[in-house]
Motif scaffolding. Structure first.
Motif, mmCIF file in Angstrom:
data_model
loop_
_atom_site.group_PDB
_atom_site.id
_atom_site.type_symbol
_atom_site.label_atom_id
_atom_site.label_comp_id
_atom_site.label_asym_id
_atom_site.label_seq_id
_atom_site.Cartn_x
_atom_site.Cartn_y
_atom_site.Cartn_z
ATOM 1 N N LYS A 257 0.841 -1.207 0.000
ATOM 2 C CA LYS A 257 0.000 0.000 0.000
ATOM 3 C C LYS A 257 0.875 1.256 0.000
ATOM 4 C CE LYS A 257 -3.711 -0.140 2.460
ATOM 5 N NZ LYS A 257 -4.653 -0.156 3.628
ATOM 6 N N ASP A 258 1.914 1.262 0.831
ATOM 7 C CA ASP A 258 2.845 2.390 0.902
ATOM 8 C C ASP A 258 4.152 1.901 1.535
ATOM 9 O OD1 ASP A 258 3.826 4.905 0.539
ATOM 10 O OD2 ASP A 258 2.578 5.882 2.051
ATOM 11 N N ALA A 259 5.227 2.627 1.295
ATOM 12 C CA ALA A 259 6.524 2.179 1.826
ATOM 13 C C ALA A 259 7.445 3.366 2.060
ATOM 14 C CB ALA A 259 7.183 1.196 0.865
ATOM 15 N N ASN A 260 8.406 3.134 2.920
ATOM 16 C CA ASN A 260 9.452 4.117 3.164
ATOM 17 C C ASN A 260 10.787 3.377 3.274
ATOM 18 O OD1 ASN A 260 10.551 6.616 3.458
ATOM 19 N ND2 ASN A 260 9.457 7.160 5.331
ATOM 20 N N VAL A 261 11.859 4.025 2.842
ATOM 21 C CA VAL A 261 13.176 3.369 2.849
ATOM 22 C C VAL A 261 14.228 4.307 3.426
ATOM 23 C CG1 VAL A 261 12.545 2.078 0.766
ATOM 24 C CG2 VAL A 261 13.903 4.151 0.549
ATOM 25 N N ARG A 262 15.283 3.698 3.961
ATOM 26 C CA ARG A 262 16.462 4.472 4.350
ATOM 27 C C ARG A 262 17.703 3.591 4.172
ATOM 28 N NH1 ARG A 262 16.275 5.145 10.987
ATOM 29 N NH2 ARG A 262 16.219 2.922 11.523
ATOM 30 N N PHE A 263 18.759 4.216 3.679
ATOM 31 C CA PHE A 263 20.019 3.504 3.450
ATOM 32 C C PHE A 263 21.185 4.371 3.912
ATOM 33 C CE2 PHE A 263 17.327 0.973 0.782
ATOM 34 C CZ PHE A 263 17.928 -0.279 0.741
ATOM 35 N N ARG A 264 22.287 3.710 4.187
ATOM 36 C CA ARG A 264 23.519 4.404 4.562
ATOM 37 C C ARG A 264 24.681 3.761 3.806
ATOM 38 N NH1 ARG A 264 22.313 0.688 8.476
ATOM 39 N NH2 ARG A 264 24.000 -0.618 9.262
#
Length: 315
Positions: A257-264
């Motif tokens: 339905k919806d998503a959020n991401v974070r990377f380093r």
């Protein structure tokens, strides 16, 4: 499923890495010859001393890169469960701090020479029965220290971008700009030769501020990377579009339905998390398939978790 223990660069990048390693070995032996020659001819010239110290310092990135390429290939283990990828980040910080420290020292040393009005002398020496002004020898050595370095720098820049390797990029950028150091030192030597004693110290000061500027910029970048900021492109220092691509890819799936991401950044590769709101029941087969798609999307997207949540975290 592709395991993080099986990390390997794509075939085309393996060739790129091999080429970069070869160029760094060439650079190492070339710089050693430059350091020896400049030490033998620098005399009392402050500009030559600054250029020589900069060349000594230039050995660090090459050595750090060659050591790092040996270490980063090691597989994760109980002691280092995330692997050894961050060795490149540590190498980058080490080189940056060394550059900053040398820049501070050179600015102080060159300034004191100018304040004390120290008059350098460039004498003559006998070569094959002929008296030759040592300034010409110094200029020849400075050109030798700059021109091949420029070529090596230009050759390494595209490799550094392909590999997303900041220690290699720093080394390439510094070598590409070596002609400025040599030019400043040459002007200082010529200035002394025509009677302007201060030209030598001014040339040295120009070199010193160049080293200091690079040191400040590289220390800032390396610290921000180690603080796990959003991954940036190497040259422009802009947000890497690969992260937004991952988010768009995940949100395009029917079961999300919806998503959020974070990377380093961890050296050359990215580690991160993906949180998504399920669109219906959770299907482990879909989740498994999605994970494999993301792992194969780009070689830099190396290690991450993906999991369902009721509410998206505000990353």
């Amino acid at each position: 499923m592709k395991s993080i223990h099986d990390f390997e660069l794509p075939e085309n990048l393996k060739k790129t890495l091999s080429k970069a390693i070869k160029l760094e070995w060439i650079t190492l032996f070339y710089l050693l010859s430059v350091v020896i020659l400049m030490y033998l001819v620098m005399g009392s010239s402050q500009a030559m001393k600054s250029a020589w110290l900069e060349d000594v310092l230039s050995l660090i990135p090459s050595i750090a890169f060659l050591i790092s390429t040996k270490i980063f290939r090691k597989k994760p283990n109980k002691e280092f469960p995330y692997g050894y990828h961050r060795v490149f980040s540590i190498s980058f910080l080490t080189g940056a701090v060394a550059l900053l420290g040398m820049g501070i020292f050179l600015v102080f040393d060159s300034s004191m020479s100018l304040i004390k009005a120290e008059h350098p002398t460039i004498g003559n020496k006998m070569f094959f029965g002929q008296q030759i002004w040592m300034g010409w020898i110094m200029i020849a050595v400075l050109l030798y220290s700059a021109l091949p370095a420029m070529v090596l720098g230009f050759k390494k820049l595209p490799l550094a971008k392909e590999l997303h390797n900041k220690i290699l990029f720093t080394d390439a950028s510094a070598q590409k700009a070596d002609y400025m150091t040599a030019f400043a030192a040459i002007l200082g030597i010529i200035g002394v030769g025509i009677g302007y004693w201060w030209a030598d110290a001014v040339g040295a000061l120009f070199i010193s501020f160049s080293v200091l500027k690079d040191g400040v910029n590289h220390v800032k970048t390396s610290i921000l990377d180690l603080m796990d900021r959003h991954p940036k492109t190497i040259k422009e220092q802009k947000d890497d579009e690969k992260i937004e691509e991952i988010k768009q890819l995940v949100t395009s799936w029917e079961w999300v339905k919806d998503a959020n991401v974070r990377f380093r950044e961890n050296g050359q590769v990215y580690f991160g998390e993906i949180a998504y709101i399920p669109n219906g029941d959770i299907d482990l087969d879909q989740l498994h398939q999605g994970y494999e798609i993301l792992r194969n999307h780009h070689w830099k997207i190396h290690d991450f978790t993906i999991g369902p949540v009721k509410e998206l975290p505000k990353w």
